[in-house]
Write a protein that holds these residues in place. Sequence first.
Motif, PDB file in Angstrom:
ATOM      1  N   PRO A   1       0.823  -1.203   0.000  1.00  0.00           N
ATOM      2  CA  PRO A   1       0.000   0.000   0.000  1.00  0.00           C
ATOM      3  C   PRO A   1       0.862   1.260   0.000  1.00  0.00           C
ATOM      4  CG  PRO A   1      -0.144  -1.101   2.114  1.00  0.00           C
ATOM      5  CD  PRO A   1       0.676  -1.961   1.227  1.00  0.00           C
ATOM      6  N   LEU A   2       0.257   2.319  -0.365  1.00  0.00           N
ATOM      7  CA  LEU A   2       0.895   3.632  -0.359  1.00  0.00           C
ATOM      8  C   LEU A   2       0.588   4.267   0.984  1.00  0.00           C
ATOM      9  CD1 LEU A   2       2.169   6.046  -1.921  1.00  0.00           C
ATOM     10  CD2 LEU A   2      -0.139   6.665  -2.541  1.00  0.00           C
ATOM     11  N   ARG A   3       1.608   4.792   1.647  1.00  0.00           N
ATOM     12  CA  ARG A   3       1.407   5.450   2.930  1.00  0.00           C
ATOM     13  C   ARG A   3       1.710   6.927   2.797  1.00  0.00           C
ATOM     14  NH1 ARG A   3       5.160   2.540   6.964  1.00  0.00           N
ATOM     15  NH2 ARG A   3       6.500   3.091   5.247  1.00  0.00           N
ATOM     16  N   ALA A   4       0.885   7.748   3.394  1.00  0.00           N
ATOM     17  CA  ALA A   4       1.114   9.191   3.406  1.00  0.00           C
ATOM     18  C   ALA A   4       0.977   9.680   4.838  1.00  0.00           C
ATOM     19  CB  ALA A   4       0.115   9.907   2.507  1.00  0.00           C
ATOM     20  N   THR A   5       1.927  10.483   5.291  1.00  0.00           N
ATOM     21  CA  THR A   5       1.881  11.073   6.623  1.00  0.00           C
ATOM     22  C   THR A   5       1.336  12.483   6.484  1.00  0.00           C
ATOM     23  OG1 THR A   5       3.786   9.759   7.272  1.00  0.00           O
ATOM     24  CG2 THR A   5       3.230  11.645   8.658  1.00  0.00           C
ATOM     25  N   LEU A   6       0.202  12.739   7.137  1.00  0.00           N
ATOM     26  CA  LEU A   6      -0.506  14.002   6.984  1.00  0.00           C
ATOM     27  C   LEU A   6      -0.400  14.848   8.245  1.00  0.00           C
ATOM     28  CD1 LEU A   6      -3.652  12.480   5.316  1.00  0.00           C
ATOM     29  CD2 LEU A   6      -1.633  13.394   4.207  1.00  0.00           C
ATOM     30  N   THR A   7      -0.381  16.157   8.063  1.00  0.00           N
ATOM     31  CA  THR A   7      -0.229  17.079   9.175  1.00  0.00           C
ATOM     32  C   THR A   7      -1.551  17.613   9.705  1.00  0.00           C
ATOM     33  OG1 THR A   7       0.038  18.884   7.615  1.00  0.00           O
ATOM     34  CG2 THR A   7       2.038  17.815   8.374  1.00  0.00           C
ATOM     35  N   VAL A  36      -1.947   7.645   6.740  1.00  0.00           N
ATOM     36  CA  VAL A  36      -3.056   6.993   6.054  1.00  0.00           C
ATOM     37  C   VAL A  36      -2.468   6.061   4.997  1.00  0.00           C
ATOM     38  CG1 VAL A  36      -3.315   8.851   4.363  1.00  0.00           C
ATOM     39  CG2 VAL A  36      -5.240   7.369   4.850  1.00  0.00           C
ATOM     40  N   GLY A  37      -3.094   4.906   4.820  1.00  0.00           N
ATOM     41  CA  GLY A  37      -2.637   3.958   3.817  1.00  0.00           C
ATOM     42  C   GLY A  37      -3.663   3.818   2.710  1.00  0.00           C
ATOM     43  N   LEU A  38      -3.197   3.766   1.483  1.00  0.00           N
ATOM     44  CA  LEU A  38      -4.059   3.583   0.322  1.00  0.00           C
ATOM     45  C   LEU A  38      -3.467   2.495  -0.561  1.00  0.00           C
ATOM     46  CD1 LEU A  38      -4.506   7.300  -0.706  1.00  0.00           C
ATOM     47  CD2 LEU A  38      -6.281   5.855   0.223  1.00  0.00           C
ATOM     48  N   ALA A  39      -4.309   1.688  -1.157  1.00  0.00           N
ATOM     49  CA  ALA A  39      -3.858   0.686  -2.109  1.00  0.00           C
ATOM     50  C   ALA A  39      -4.502   0.990  -3.450  1.00  0.00           C
ATOM     51  CB  ALA A  39      -4.242  -0.709  -1.637  1.00  0.00           C
ATOM     52  N   LEU A  40      -3.698   1.026  -4.492  1.00  0.00           N
ATOM     53  CA  LEU A  40      -4.211   1.267  -5.834  1.00  0.00           C
ATOM     54  C   LEU A  40      -4.431  -0.064  -6.526  1.00  0.00           C
ATOM     55  CD1 LEU A  40      -1.929   4.183  -7.056  1.00  0.00           C
ATOM     56  CD2 LEU A  40      -4.244   4.309  -6.147  1.00  0.00           C
ATOM     57  N   ARG A  41      -5.558  -0.209  -7.150  1.00  0.00           N
ATOM     58  CA  ARG A  41      -5.830  -1.419  -7.935  1.00  0.00           C
ATOM     59  C   ARG A  41      -5.325  -1.139  -9.347  1.00  0.00           C
ATOM     60  NH1 ARG A  41      -7.505  -5.975  -6.309  1.00  0.00           N
ATOM     61  NH2 ARG A  41      -8.655  -7.322  -7.688  1.00  0.00           N
ATOM     62  N   LEU A  42      -4.289  -1.853  -9.738  1.00  0.00           N
ATOM     63  CA  LEU A  42      -3.662  -1.620 -11.030  1.00  0.00           C
ATOM     64  C   LEU A  42      -4.334  -2.467 -12.105  1.00  0.00           C
ATOM     65  CD1 LEU A  42       0.038  -1.666  -9.849  1.00  0.00           C
ATOM     66  CD2 LEU A  42      -1.451   0.302 -10.172  1.00  0.00           C
ATOM     67  N   PRO A  43      -4.424  -1.945 -13.332  1.00  0.00           N
ATOM     68  CA  PRO A  43      -5.026  -2.722 -14.412  1.00  0.00           C
ATOM     69  C   PRO A  43      -4.188  -3.965 -14.735  1.00  0.00           C
ATOM     70  CG  PRO A  43      -4.173  -0.631 -15.246  1.00  0.00           C
ATOM     71  CD  PRO A  43      -4.008  -0.614 -13.763  1.00  0.00           C
ATOM     72  N   ALA A  44      -4.849  -5.047 -15.082  1.00  0.00           N
ATOM     73  CA  ALA A  44      -4.155  -6.298 -15.401  1.00  0.00           C
ATOM     74  C   ALA A  44      -3.247  -6.135 -16.618  1.00  0.00           C
ATOM     75  CB  ALA A  44      -5.167  -7.409 -15.647  1.00  0.00           C
ATOM     76  N   SER A  45      -3.540  -5.186 -17.480  1.00  0.00           N
ATOM     77  CA  SER A  45      -2.743  -4.978 -18.696  1.00  0.00           C
ATOM     78  C   SER A  45      -1.505  -4.107 -18.454  1.00  0.00           C
ATOM     79  CB  SER A  45      -3.613  -4.325 -19.767  1.00  0.00           C
ATOM     80  OG  SER A  45      -4.084  -3.069 -19.308  1.00  0.00           O
ATOM     81  N   LEU A  46      -1.291  -3.665 -17.224  1.00  0.00           N
ATOM     82  CA  LEU A  46      -0.160  -2.788 -16.917  1.00  0.00           C
ATOM     83  C   LEU A  46       1.163  -3.519 -17.108  1.00  0.00           C
ATOM     84  CD1 LEU A  46       0.632   0.023 -15.832  1.00  0.00           C
ATOM     85  CD2 LEU A  46       0.720  -1.028 -13.577  1.00  0.00           C
ATOM     86  N   LYS A  47       2.057  -2.916 -17.882  1.00  0.00           N
ATOM     87  CA  LYS A  47       3.363  -3.506 -18.146  1.00  0.00           C
ATOM     88  C   LYS A  47       4.422  -2.817 -17.297  1.00  0.00           C
ATOM     89  CE  LYS A  47       2.114  -4.867 -22.753  1.00  0.00           C
ATOM     90  NZ  LYS A  47       2.300  -4.717 -24.161  1.00  0.00           N
ATOM     91  N   PRO A  83       2.490  -3.163  -4.250  1.00  0.00           N
ATOM     92  CA  PRO A  83       3.092  -2.258  -3.271  1.00  0.00           C
ATOM     93  C   PRO A  83       3.739  -1.072  -3.970  1.00  0.00           C
ATOM     94  CG  PRO A  83       4.429  -4.217  -3.510  1.00  0.00           C
ATOM     95  CD  PRO A  83       3.176  -4.428  -4.328  1.00  0.00           C
ATOM     96  N   LEU A  84       3.526   0.104  -3.408  1.00  0.00           N
ATOM     97  CA  LEU A  84       4.125   1.316  -3.962  1.00  0.00           C
ATOM     98  C   LEU A  84       4.991   1.962  -2.896  1.00  0.00           C
ATOM     99  CD1 LEU A  84       1.098   2.705  -5.967  1.00  0.00           C
ATOM    100  CD2 LEU A  84       3.059   1.498  -6.842  1.00  0.00           C
ATOM    101  N   VAL A  85       5.314   3.210  -3.037  1.00  0.00           N
ATOM    102  CA  VAL A  85       6.246   3.894  -2.153  1.00  0.00           C
ATOM    103  C   VAL A  85       5.524   4.683  -1.073  1.00  0.00           C
ATOM    104  CG1 VAL A  85       7.995   4.084  -3.924  1.00  0.00           C
ATOM    105  CG2 VAL A  85       6.304   5.870  -3.710  1.00  0.00           C
ATOM    106  N   GLY A  86       6.238   5.003   0.001  1.00  0.00           N
ATOM    107  CA  GLY A  86       5.713   5.877   1.043  1.00  0.00           C
ATOM    108  C   GLY A  86       6.128   7.309   0.742  1.00  0.00           C
TER     109      GLY A  86
END
Length: 91
Positions: A1-7, A36-47, A83-86
């Motif tokens: 998941p992508l994590r973002a630290t918010l103020t 906060v954590g977010l997960a992106l659903r990537l398209p199956a066709s993503l290369k 998984p992506l970056v924080g």
Amino acid sequence: PLRATLTAPGTVEVSLRQGRRRLAGGTARVVRAGTVGLALRLPASLKAGRRTLTVVFRPTGGRAVTRTVTITIRRAARGRSAPLVGISIAR
């Protein structure tokens, strides 16, 4: 998941792009400061390849903060949230 630290509380918008084309994205409303954590659903066709990840934080009653990061997708997605970056979103 992508994590973002918010103020502060507000809205987080995430967008994964290839050039001008939006590949995936999402929005989350945050009711208090913290991580906060977010997960992106990537398209199956993503290369595999380089993509641009943009995170926009709009605090309640404040000015929007934007962070853009270039990331590398190493292998094709198989319909799973990859998984992506924080990213730290600090003023």
